[in-house]
Design a protein around this motif. Structure first.
Motif, mmCIF file in Angstrom:
data_model
loop_
_atom_site.group_PDB
_atom_site.id
_atom_site.type_symbol
_atom_site.label_atom_id
_atom_site.label_comp_id
_atom_site.label_asym_id
_atom_site.label_seq_id
_atom_site.Cartn_x
_atom_site.Cartn_y
_atom_site.Cartn_z
ATOM 1 N N TYR A 66 -32.289 -48.822 40.223
ATOM 2 C CA TYR A 66 -32.166 -47.367 40.433
ATOM 3 C C TYR A 66 -33.005 -46.618 39.406
ATOM 4 O O TYR A 66 -33.209 -47.092 38.285
ATOM 5 N N TYR A 68 -32.685 -44.080 37.457
ATOM 6 C CA TYR A 68 -32.202 -43.530 36.182
ATOM 7 C C TYR A 68 -31.734 -44.628 35.225
ATOM 8 O O TYR A 68 -31.163 -44.339 34.179
ATOM 9 N N ARG A 190 -29.984 -39.314 43.167
ATOM 10 C CA ARG A 190 -30.634 -38.015 42.916
ATOM 11 C C ARG A 190 -30.734 -37.187 44.190
ATOM 12 O O ARG A 190 -30.371 -36.010 44.209
ATOM 13 N N GLN A 194 -28.748 -33.607 45.111
ATOM 14 C CA GLN A 194 -29.490 -32.404 45.495
ATOM 15 C C GLN A 194 -29.022 -31.873 46.844
ATOM 16 O O GLN A 194 -28.832 -30.674 47.022
ATOM 17 N N THR A 213 -24.470 -43.978 35.970
ATOM 18 C CA THR A 213 -24.317 -43.046 37.095
ATOM 19 C C THR A 213 -23.536 -41.804 36.666
ATOM 20 O O THR A 213 -23.887 -40.675 37.040
ATOM 21 N N ALA A 216 -25.997 -39.773 34.563
ATOM 22 C CA ALA A 216 -27.052 -39.151 35.383
ATOM 23 C C ALA A 216 -26.476 -37.984 36.181
ATOM 24 O O ALA A 216 -27.115 -36.932 36.332
ATOM 25 N N THR A 217 -25.252 -38.140 36.684
ATOM 26 C CA THR A 217 -24.621 -37.066 37.466
ATOM 27 C C THR A 217 -24.361 -35.857 36.575
ATOM 28 O O THR A 217 -24.650 -34.707 36.950
ATOM 29 N N PHE A 220 -27.465 -33.974 35.653
ATOM 30 C CA PHE A 220 -27.926 -33.160 36.780
ATOM 31 C C PHE A 220 -27.143 -31.847 36.819
ATOM 32 O O PHE A 220 -27.691 -30.776 37.035
#
Ligand SMILES: Cc1cc2nc3c(=O)[nH]c(=O)nc-3n(C[C@H](O)[C@H](O)[C@H](O)COP(=O)(O)OP(=O)(O)OC[C@H]3O[C@@H](n4cnc5c(N)ncnc54)[C@H](O)[C@@H]3O)c2cc1C
Length: 500
Positions: A66, A68, A190, A194, A213, A216-217, A220
């Motif tokens: 993945y 990220y 990602r 979005q 994860t 990364a979430t 964002f």
């Protein structure tokens, strides 16, 4: 001339059929690349070498992980041989996926300067065997383009190295009874965040991928609702404490080899739960928690705090299903409990990548009977890290010092599937013992060229002191680790045995 030979060969090519090589390496991940790099020191200049891989480029799983994902150790210690990274980033920088892939791939260029290296990407090896030929015992390798099994090529090699990795493939989205949700794999995170800016995110799995994860979430959108299913809970080695930065490299922390020694000596082959609790109390980012698993992941205290404060709920249970009921959508847990969840929630499958198949991989010994195939695999492993195996096993193999020195192989996969905590203890015992024997067997100059060694984080005087301490207790430590591994072999009926 050599440069010309390095052009990657694409699917369907038939240039190799019937040819002989000095060495064939199968797998261009960090393990195969370390093995190739080590072999370069022993093969004569201009030796013919073929590197085969299913992927379209070198770098192994870092081509498809993945986007990220980042290294969890400082980037200098994730390399091929002693190759430095071609940049000036802080030493503690955690390299991103594409950076790792291109660093690994760049290791081929120096190899091509001394060997006649040919690469064949997009090719699947379907068989590898030791065979008798007019020229003596050789490795026979059969392969085909990934998309065309009908046309195979057959080559022979004086020596072959098999480094297929741990079968890291793409996971699939989790299947649920309800379809009032979005079920994805990390590779789609990602785009999904979005497309669904307000949906809560349910991270299923508390290992490294799960932690990546969550981070990364939150990166964002820090306000996003995140629910984490962490099962028995995963312990992470405290990177802040054990890979300290600045002046603390001189004054605090501990050599990673010392840490392995402590783990190894605290495990006797029977007390895995106690040994894990010892690890958690002394080395993890969450010593007070009751996390039940350790998979050799590293985490900083800052990452730990971010996750703890950013996750709305961390559930110590397993998600079994999501169903629609008259009272709304509910998550069904293994314990039988249910939890409500919003319509349209995003479920990310972070349940792990290794040994997920129902069946144990076929057994393959680290060395073929006549010794012309070296296999870096998880059933007859030199070290739980394939990268370290690629470096050390290859050097030892070319020096004719792999057998008969007391090195142990361990069926990492067989043990992992039976008892994860026993696997942690046994793999620490094996890693430490094999390191001590390697220190006794290989020249210091060679040991110092292993860029993967996490002790290299610390200044040279600390490392030298560590080496002296390692040597002073070597005999007793080896004896302890042997007893432990022999006990593991008895208890679990797995390979944990000297390489005789
Ligand atoms: C998400 C994730 C994050 C990780 N992060 C870290 C980290 O931060 N630090 C760390 O030290 N480790 C990490 N790891 C562990 C990781 O597995 C190793 O670091 C390492 O990259 C594995 O290298 P490998 O060469 O053994 O396997 P791979 O990288 O999987 O390479 C094996 C290669 O062999 C090829 N191959 C296999 N079978 C065949 C065949 N039959 N024919 C042709 N080619 C074949 C494959 O295509 C592949 O390219 C992580 C693992 C995962 C899954």
């Amino acid at each position: 001339m050599l440069d010309q030979l390095q052009q990657p060969v694409k699917s369907g090519a038939d240039q190799f059929d019937g040819q002989n090589f000095d060495l064939v390496v199968i797998g261009a991940g960090i393990a195969g690349l370390n093995a190739l790099n080590a072999a370069t020191e022993y093969l004569p200049k201009g030796a013919r070498v073929l590197l085969l891989d299913q992927k379209d480029a070198a770098g192994g799983m870092w081509n498809t992980a993945y986007d990220y994902v980042r290294l969890h150790q400082p980037h200098p210690m994730f390399t091929v041989g002693n190759m430095a990274w071609d940049w000036r980033k802080p030493r503690d920088y955690l390299a991103a996926r594409d950076e790792v892939q291109s660093h690994l791939a760049s290791s081929l260029s120096p190899v091509g300067q001394s060997l006649r290296l040919q690469t064949a990407f997009g090719q699947t090896v379907s068989s590898l065997a030791e065979v008798r030929t007019d020229e003596g015992t050789m490795a026979k390798i059969v392969f085909h383009a990934n998309d065309d099994q009908s046309e195979t090529q057959k080559v022979h090699a004086k020596q072959a190295i098999h480094a297929p990795g741990l079968n890291y493939g793409l996971t699939t989205p989790l299947q649920f009874s309800s379809d009032n949700l979005v079920s994805i794999i990390p590779q789609d995170l990602r785009a999904t965040l979005q497309a669904h800016p307000h949906a809560p995110v349910v991270v299923v799995g508390g290992g490294k991928t799960g932690m990546d994860t969550v981070l990364a979430t939150l990166a964002f959108n820090p306000a996003r609702r995140v629910i984490l299913f962490q099962g028995r809970g995963t312990n992470f080695l405290n990177r802040t404490k054990y890979i300290p930065t600045g002046i603390k490299r001189w004054t605090s922390g501990e050599l990673v080899s010392r840490l392995f020694r402590d783990m190894a000596l605290n495990f006797n082959g029977d007390n895995e739960d106690e040994a894990l609790a010892h690890f958690r109390r002394n080395y993890s980012t969450d010593p007070g928690a009751n996390n039940g698993v350790f998979l050799y992941g590293l985490q900083s205290e800052q990452e730990h705090t971010k996750i703890k404060s950013g996750v709305e709920q961390a559930v110590s249970d397993y998600l079994e299903d999501v169903v629609e009921t008259p009272d709304g959508q509910q998550m069904v847990l293994r314990s039988g409990q249910t939890m409500p969840i919003d319509d349209g929630a995003i479920f990310v499958n972070c349940t792990g990548s290794f040994f997920r198949d129902d069946t144990l991989a076929d057994y393959q010994p680290i060395l073929s009977p006549e010794g012309c195939i070296l296999s870096i695999n998880a059933r007859s492993a030199f070290h739980f890290l394939t990268s370290v195996s690629g470096f050390f096993a290859t050097h030892l193999w070319f020096r004719n010092a792999l057998r008969g020195q007391g090195f142990y192989t361990l069926d990492q996969e067989g043990l992992f599937r039976q008892n994860r905590n026993a696997w942690v203890g046994a793999s620490a015992a094996q890693a430490y013992m094999n390191q001590v024997i390697a220190v006794q067997t290989l020249p210091l100059m060679l040991l110092d060229r292993c860029g993967l060694d996490l002790d290299r984080w610390y200044p040279f005087p600390r490392r030298m002191l560590g080496l002296m301490r390692m040597k002073s207790t070597a005999a007793a430590d080896i004896a302890h680790c042997r007893r432990t591994l022999d006990r593991i072999a008895d208890r679990f009926d797995v390979e944990a045995a000297p390489l005789a």
